[in-house]
Write a protein that holds these residues in place. Structure first.
Motif, PDB file in Angstrom:
ATOM      1  N   SER B 282      43.928  43.451  32.943  1.00  0.00           N
ATOM      2  CA  SER B 282      43.152  42.691  33.065  1.00  0.00           C
ATOM      3  C   SER B 282      43.516  41.874  34.664  1.00  0.00           C
ATOM      4  O   SER B 282      42.463  41.032  34.972  1.00  0.00           O
ATOM      5  CB  SER B 282      43.547  41.586  32.409  1.00  0.00           C
ATOM      6  OG  SER B 282      43.162  41.583  30.767  1.00  0.00           O
ATOM      7  N   ASP B 286      38.267  44.371  37.522  1.00  0.00           N
ATOM      8  CA  ASP B 286      37.045  42.872  36.926  1.00  0.00           C
ATOM      9  C   ASP B 286      36.477  43.582  35.795  1.00  0.00           C
ATOM     10  O   ASP B 286      36.176  44.875  35.280  1.00  0.00           O
ATOM     11  CB  ASP B 286      36.685  43.414  38.197  1.00  0.00           C
ATOM     12  CG  ASP B 286      36.704  42.142  38.892  1.00  0.00           C
ATOM     13  OD1 ASP B 286      37.959  41.864  39.396  1.00  0.00           O
ATOM     14  OD2 ASP B 286      36.210  42.392  40.649  1.00  0.00           O
ATOM     15  N   ASP B 287      36.507  42.123  34.533  1.00  0.00           N
ATOM     16  CA  ASP B 287      35.513  42.686  33.909  1.00  0.00           C
ATOM     17  C   ASP B 287      35.926  43.304  32.577  1.00  0.00           C
ATOM     18  O   ASP B 287      34.697  44.389  32.009  1.00  0.00           O
ATOM     19  CB  ASP B 287      33.629  43.099  34.208  1.00  0.00           C
ATOM     20  CG  ASP B 287      33.395  42.138  35.009  1.00  0.00           C
ATOM     21  OD1 ASP B 287      33.754  40.364  35.499  1.00  0.00           O
ATOM     22  OD2 ASP B 287      32.652  42.004  35.944  1.00  0.00           O
ATOM     23  N   GLU B 381      37.305  51.807  39.735  1.00  0.00           N
ATOM     24  CA  GLU B 381      36.568  50.866  41.599  1.00  0.00           C
ATOM     25  C   GLU B 381      35.313  52.865  41.967  1.00  0.00           C
ATOM     26  O   GLU B 381      34.547  51.849  41.709  1.00  0.00           O
ATOM     27  CB  GLU B 381      37.520  50.622  42.092  1.00  0.00           C
ATOM     28  CG  GLU B 381      36.678  50.035  43.155  1.00  0.00           C
ATOM     29  CD  GLU B 381      37.677  49.067  44.654  1.00  0.00           C
ATOM     30  OE1 GLU B 381      38.450  49.725  44.193  1.00  0.00           O
ATOM     31  OE2 GLU B 381      37.457  49.036  45.591  1.00  0.00           O
ATOM     32  N   LYS B 392      29.477  43.297  39.191  1.00  0.00           N
ATOM     33  CA  LYS B 392      29.853  42.554  39.127  1.00  0.00           C
ATOM     34  C   LYS B 392      29.703  41.269  38.165  1.00  0.00           C
ATOM     35  O   LYS B 392      28.855  40.521  39.125  1.00  0.00           O
ATOM     36  CB  LYS B 392      30.955  42.693  40.417  1.00  0.00           C
ATOM     37  CG  LYS B 392      32.615  41.767  40.275  1.00  0.00           C
ATOM     38  CD  LYS B 392      33.079  41.928  41.574  1.00  0.00           C
ATOM     39  CE  LYS B 392      34.179  40.764  41.336  1.00  0.00           C
ATOM     40  NZ  LYS B 392      35.232  40.719  42.451  1.00  0.00           N
ATOM     41  N   GLY B 393      30.598  40.951  37.770  1.00  0.00           N
ATOM     42  CA  GLY B 393      30.474  39.713  37.253  1.00  0.00           C
ATOM     43  C   GLY B 393      28.809  39.298  36.139  1.00  0.00           C
ATOM     44  O   GLY B 393      28.449  37.858  35.981  1.00  0.00           O
ATOM     45  N   ALA B 397      30.640  40.357  31.717  1.00  0.00           N
ATOM     46  CA  ALA B 397      31.522  39.186  32.424  1.00  0.00           C
ATOM     47  C   ALA B 397      31.635  38.299  31.379  1.00  0.00           C
ATOM     48  O   ALA B 397      32.159  37.941  31.045  1.00  0.00           O
ATOM     49  CB  ALA B 397      31.406  39.017  33.795  1.00  0.00           C
TER      50      ALA B 397
END
Ligand code: PLP
Ligand code: PLP
Ligand code: FES
Ligand code: FES
Lengths: 161, 400, 400
Positions: B282, B286-287, B381, B392-393, B397
């Motif tokens: 976490s 990300d996500d 990544e 991303k996000g 997310a």
């Protein structure tokens, strides 16, 4: 007893999986002359190919890509992006998945379909180039996908545990 | 070869326990057929019955209730197939109606599908976002009458979620159905007691508990109607034909003995590691989306999805780094369908495709966990940079 | 403990070959699941496929035609159960009619009985005094049309009689039936080549050939309709679910490799021992009656009846002298019925009850044979002296 345990795929495939060539950095494809997208996330495979074309000679000068896919998809598209550089659009359009697989030194039977996607995205990119440049008459149909590829996969050999 | 080799795939299969190896080497000298009357046979018989006693004891069963099988799959096939027995002689009062779940192992799901062709009615319970069944839905199915068997796995192999088997058994019995649980992933990881669970049938497999592959056991409660699946000899009191796999049986019993000693402390330790992994992932990626129940779950298992990164690629980049995991998705098995378990929990196909299962075991160390946390973020990544699918996000997310 | 321990029960099961033991010890270090994609899994997969290749080669099959099973019993159950498959999807054009024989192993006979409840018609061929079937009777059954499968064992486990499988296969195929042979007792004792035999299915078992118990293989000719018996995963190309028994599979392949090297010379040697036994017994014991075919028989097996002496008593007196044999009768397996095989050859119940089976193996020496010939006459005499049933030169003597 065999002391195997080495990479199941060919060295060539492993090489391209470890260091994929010509991956598009970022999401901006505006500098390219043709862009194609194939597959969908439901099937677990999606491929985008973007090409730059020299108008005069119709030769591909650059080919970059992105994929949501497995090792075979990554490696076969990586090698495809190398192969097409310098080819004319017609030559590139006619590359078969078989040739790509051959270039990789072979693919497991249940992974052949993964290499097809890069190929299709390339053709879509070439067609996109024709459309953008007023040559819609030269667009060749990419064979329609009536059924999802996933359904035709031979899925015996290996199993989840 | 990578410099480290870390095995995070203990739900797929486990290495033999050192004590099991020793037992197998010793057992190799014993070769009688337990059905033979002479000295060679009697020696084998004594060892098989001793093993039966030990396996039975660890699950609170009587030794007469244990049938040795060739695998967990065989055990599950055996139980389900009872309900298609064509004759009331061997299975009197049989009610050819089974209720099971959408997240069972393929050996339950595919057998069920086949039984439909043999006149058995099969229903599949839904699960919630954590992989838990709903007792209310079960009761509805049971009310519709004539259900002969309820079969619900104790712990799921992909996401680790544990079901409330005592409550499910009680409900099944209230409506006159028999109760089976596939405890292949639960047995040896959390306490399993057939009486506390209240089950009539329970399946285990040797190779998930540091025992040999190709051996399993089926618990059949005394007095429960039964009909052999593999038919033939008088072996296993006429309940399973085929010369007993003495080596496998003795190895299984030794594996069970070792579970008895090691299970509790190991569960504690692995639960800690799992939380380290969960927090580390976490914090560093990300996500990341965790699948399965956060607490009602076998302690060794963590299933996580990384939107935009396809599971098989993650698996193979980890493999290059010397780490063995499995994909939650069935991609790894050559089929491209996303995991039926994750789909049943309501996640979309992309999240299902982008999942990996980390399943730790008795030899997992804190260094293994740290190495994983060092290596995984870079791999995700890298894959996301290549991916057509990651923003991303992005939409995922929000539902984290 | 008696001073000597002689094992004359190799048709029941065999000790592990020293090379098999070595292979098993080495294989214990390898624990991946062959279905896993990572390095651990790939190593296991490579070893399983290598084993498959070696097992296939020794019977003239292609490796794609070999399915690993958990036993000979499972292999036989698998083949017969195909013919009750409830759906034409998985087994198109299936004709639910089986012709087999009265002398098959219980795993064939009992499965056949169960299949009757599932709509399959089963007929049982008679055998002559030597245990051979009659091709004329088979043809009559085949003429009555609709036979889907002919299943005839290659060599009988009790009396050793070998059937003419090539002729039986040819006849079956002529009438459009598929052909199965249970070669559990023949494989590794006499040459077995699936193409010379012309069979579509053939069953073998590891523990009869100095390999592990709990492992077997089923040959399924390319293109033959098939439906898995144990259902579930994609293992064995979807033909048999359950995590592969890697240890068992590698042990089986090594056992097969050793058979390839040792079988021919051993057969020669054991055939000599068998004639020594036959002559010695005839010379030293009155009214000994040999069962089975005198020449068309697996070389290691001698079945003999001693009127007036009950088989189980002979077995146990021999056991006290350190010699392990089995009774032809199923007594040893907990039933008191006389051997169905001997009864099918037309002998009376007394002769059937009074029989023992001597089955030699790769470690049998001439000293073992001599010791047997020293010990057996006294035991028979002793039992007959206690017996109500023996009259020297009585009715049995005439039919010797
Ligand atoms: C002729 C024959 N068929 C089948 C079997 C069964 O083999 P398994 O014990 O491996 O199930 C045996 C021996 O037990 C046998 O002798
Ligand atoms: C939940 C569950 N049930 C059944 C099985 C099948 O066990 P086996 O491989 O012993 O047939 C497995 C593992 O493969 C499993 O995880
Ligand atoms: S589908 Fe059930 S036996 Fe073939
Ligand atoms: S008698 Fe055939 S399944 Fe019970």
């Amino acid at each position: 007893m065999l002391q195997s345990g080495e990479w199941a795929y060919t060295e060539k495939l492993k090489e391209h999986f470890e260091s994929p060539k010509n991956v598009l950095q970022g999401n901006d494809t505006s500098a390219f002359d043709g862009v194609g997208m194939e597959g969908n996330l439901q099937c677990g495979d999606q491929m985008m190919v973007a090409i730059k074309v020299d108008k005069e000679s119709e030769k591909i000068t650059d080919c970059q890509w992105k994929t949501y896919g497995c090792a075979s998809a990554i490696a076969s598209t990586s090698i495809l992006s190398e192969m097409v550089k310098g080819m004319t659009l017609d030559q590139a359009f006619n590359i078969s998945p078989k040739e790509v697989a051959k270039e990789l030194g072979g693919l497991p039977e249940n992974k052949i379909h993964c290499s097809v996607l890069g190929d299709k995205a390339l053709r879509a990119a070439i067609n996109d180039y024709f459309i953008r440049n007023g040559m819609s008459d030269r667009v060749q149909k990419v064979q329609a996908r009536t059924v999802c590829q996933c359904m035709n996969v031979t899925d015996h050999d290996i199993e989840e545990a | 070869m990578p410099s480290r080799q870390i095995y995070f795939d203990n739900n797929a299969t486990t290495p033999l326990h050192p004590e099991v190896k020793k037992e197998l080497v010793a057992a190799m000298e014993m070769y009688g057929n337990p059905s033979s009357m002479h000295a060679f046979g009697r020696e084998a018989r004594a060892n098989v019955e001793d093993a039966r006693h030990r396996v039975a004891a660890f699950m609170g069963a009587d030794e007469s209730e244990i049938v040795f099988t060739g695998s967990g799959s065989e055990g599950n096939n055996t139980v389900l197939s009872l309900f298609a027995c064509g004759t009331s002689q061997c299975f009197p009062g049989m009610k050819p109606k089974i209720v099971t779940t959408k997240i069972e192992h393929p050996c339950v799901l595919e057998t069920s599908q086949c039984l439909v062709h043999r006149g058995v009615d099969v229903s599949y319970l839904d699960v919630d976002a954590y992989g838990k069944i709903d007792l209310g839905q079960l009761e509805e199915y049971l009310k519709s009458d004539g259900v002969g068997l309820v079969s619900v796995m104790m712990a799921n192999n992909e996401i680790g979620t544990i079901q409330d088997i005592p409550a499910i058994s009680a409900l099944a019995h209230q409506y006159g159905a028999l109760m089976h649980t596939d405890a292949v992933q639960a047995f040896g990881k959390i306490p399993v007691d057939v009486n506390e669970l209240g089950v009539d049938f329970l399946t285990i497999s040797g190779h998930k508990i540091y025992g040999p592959k190709g051996i399993g056991a089926l618990y059949v409660r005394k007095g429960t109607p039964y009909c052999p699946f593999i038919r033939g000899g008088h072996q296993e009191r006429g309940r399973r034909a085929g010369t007993e796999n003495t080596l496998g049986i003795m190895g299984l019993a030794m594996a069970v003995d070792m579970r008895k000693i090691e299970m509790a402390a190991e569960a504690e330790r692995l639960r800690g590691f799992r939380e380290m992994l969960r927090e580390g992932i976490s914090a560093r990626i990300d996500d990341a989306l965790f699948n399965g129940h956060p607490t009602d779950s076998i302690p060794n298992t963590l299933n996580v999805s990384f939107p935009g990164a396809e599971g098989e690629s993650i698996l193979l980049y980890l493999d290059l780094a010397g780490i063995a995991v499995s994909t939650g998705s069935a991609c790894a098995s050559g089929s491209l369908d996303p995991s039926h378990v994750l789909l049943a929990t309501g996640v979309d196909a992309e999240r299902a495709h982008g999942s990996i299962r980390i399943s730790m075991g008795r030899s997992t160390t804190v260094e293994d966990v740290e190495y994983m946390l060092d290596v995984l973020p870079g791999i995700i990544e890298r894959i996301r940079n290549m991916s057509t699918a990651y923003i991303k996000g992005g939409p995922h997310a929000a539902i984290r």
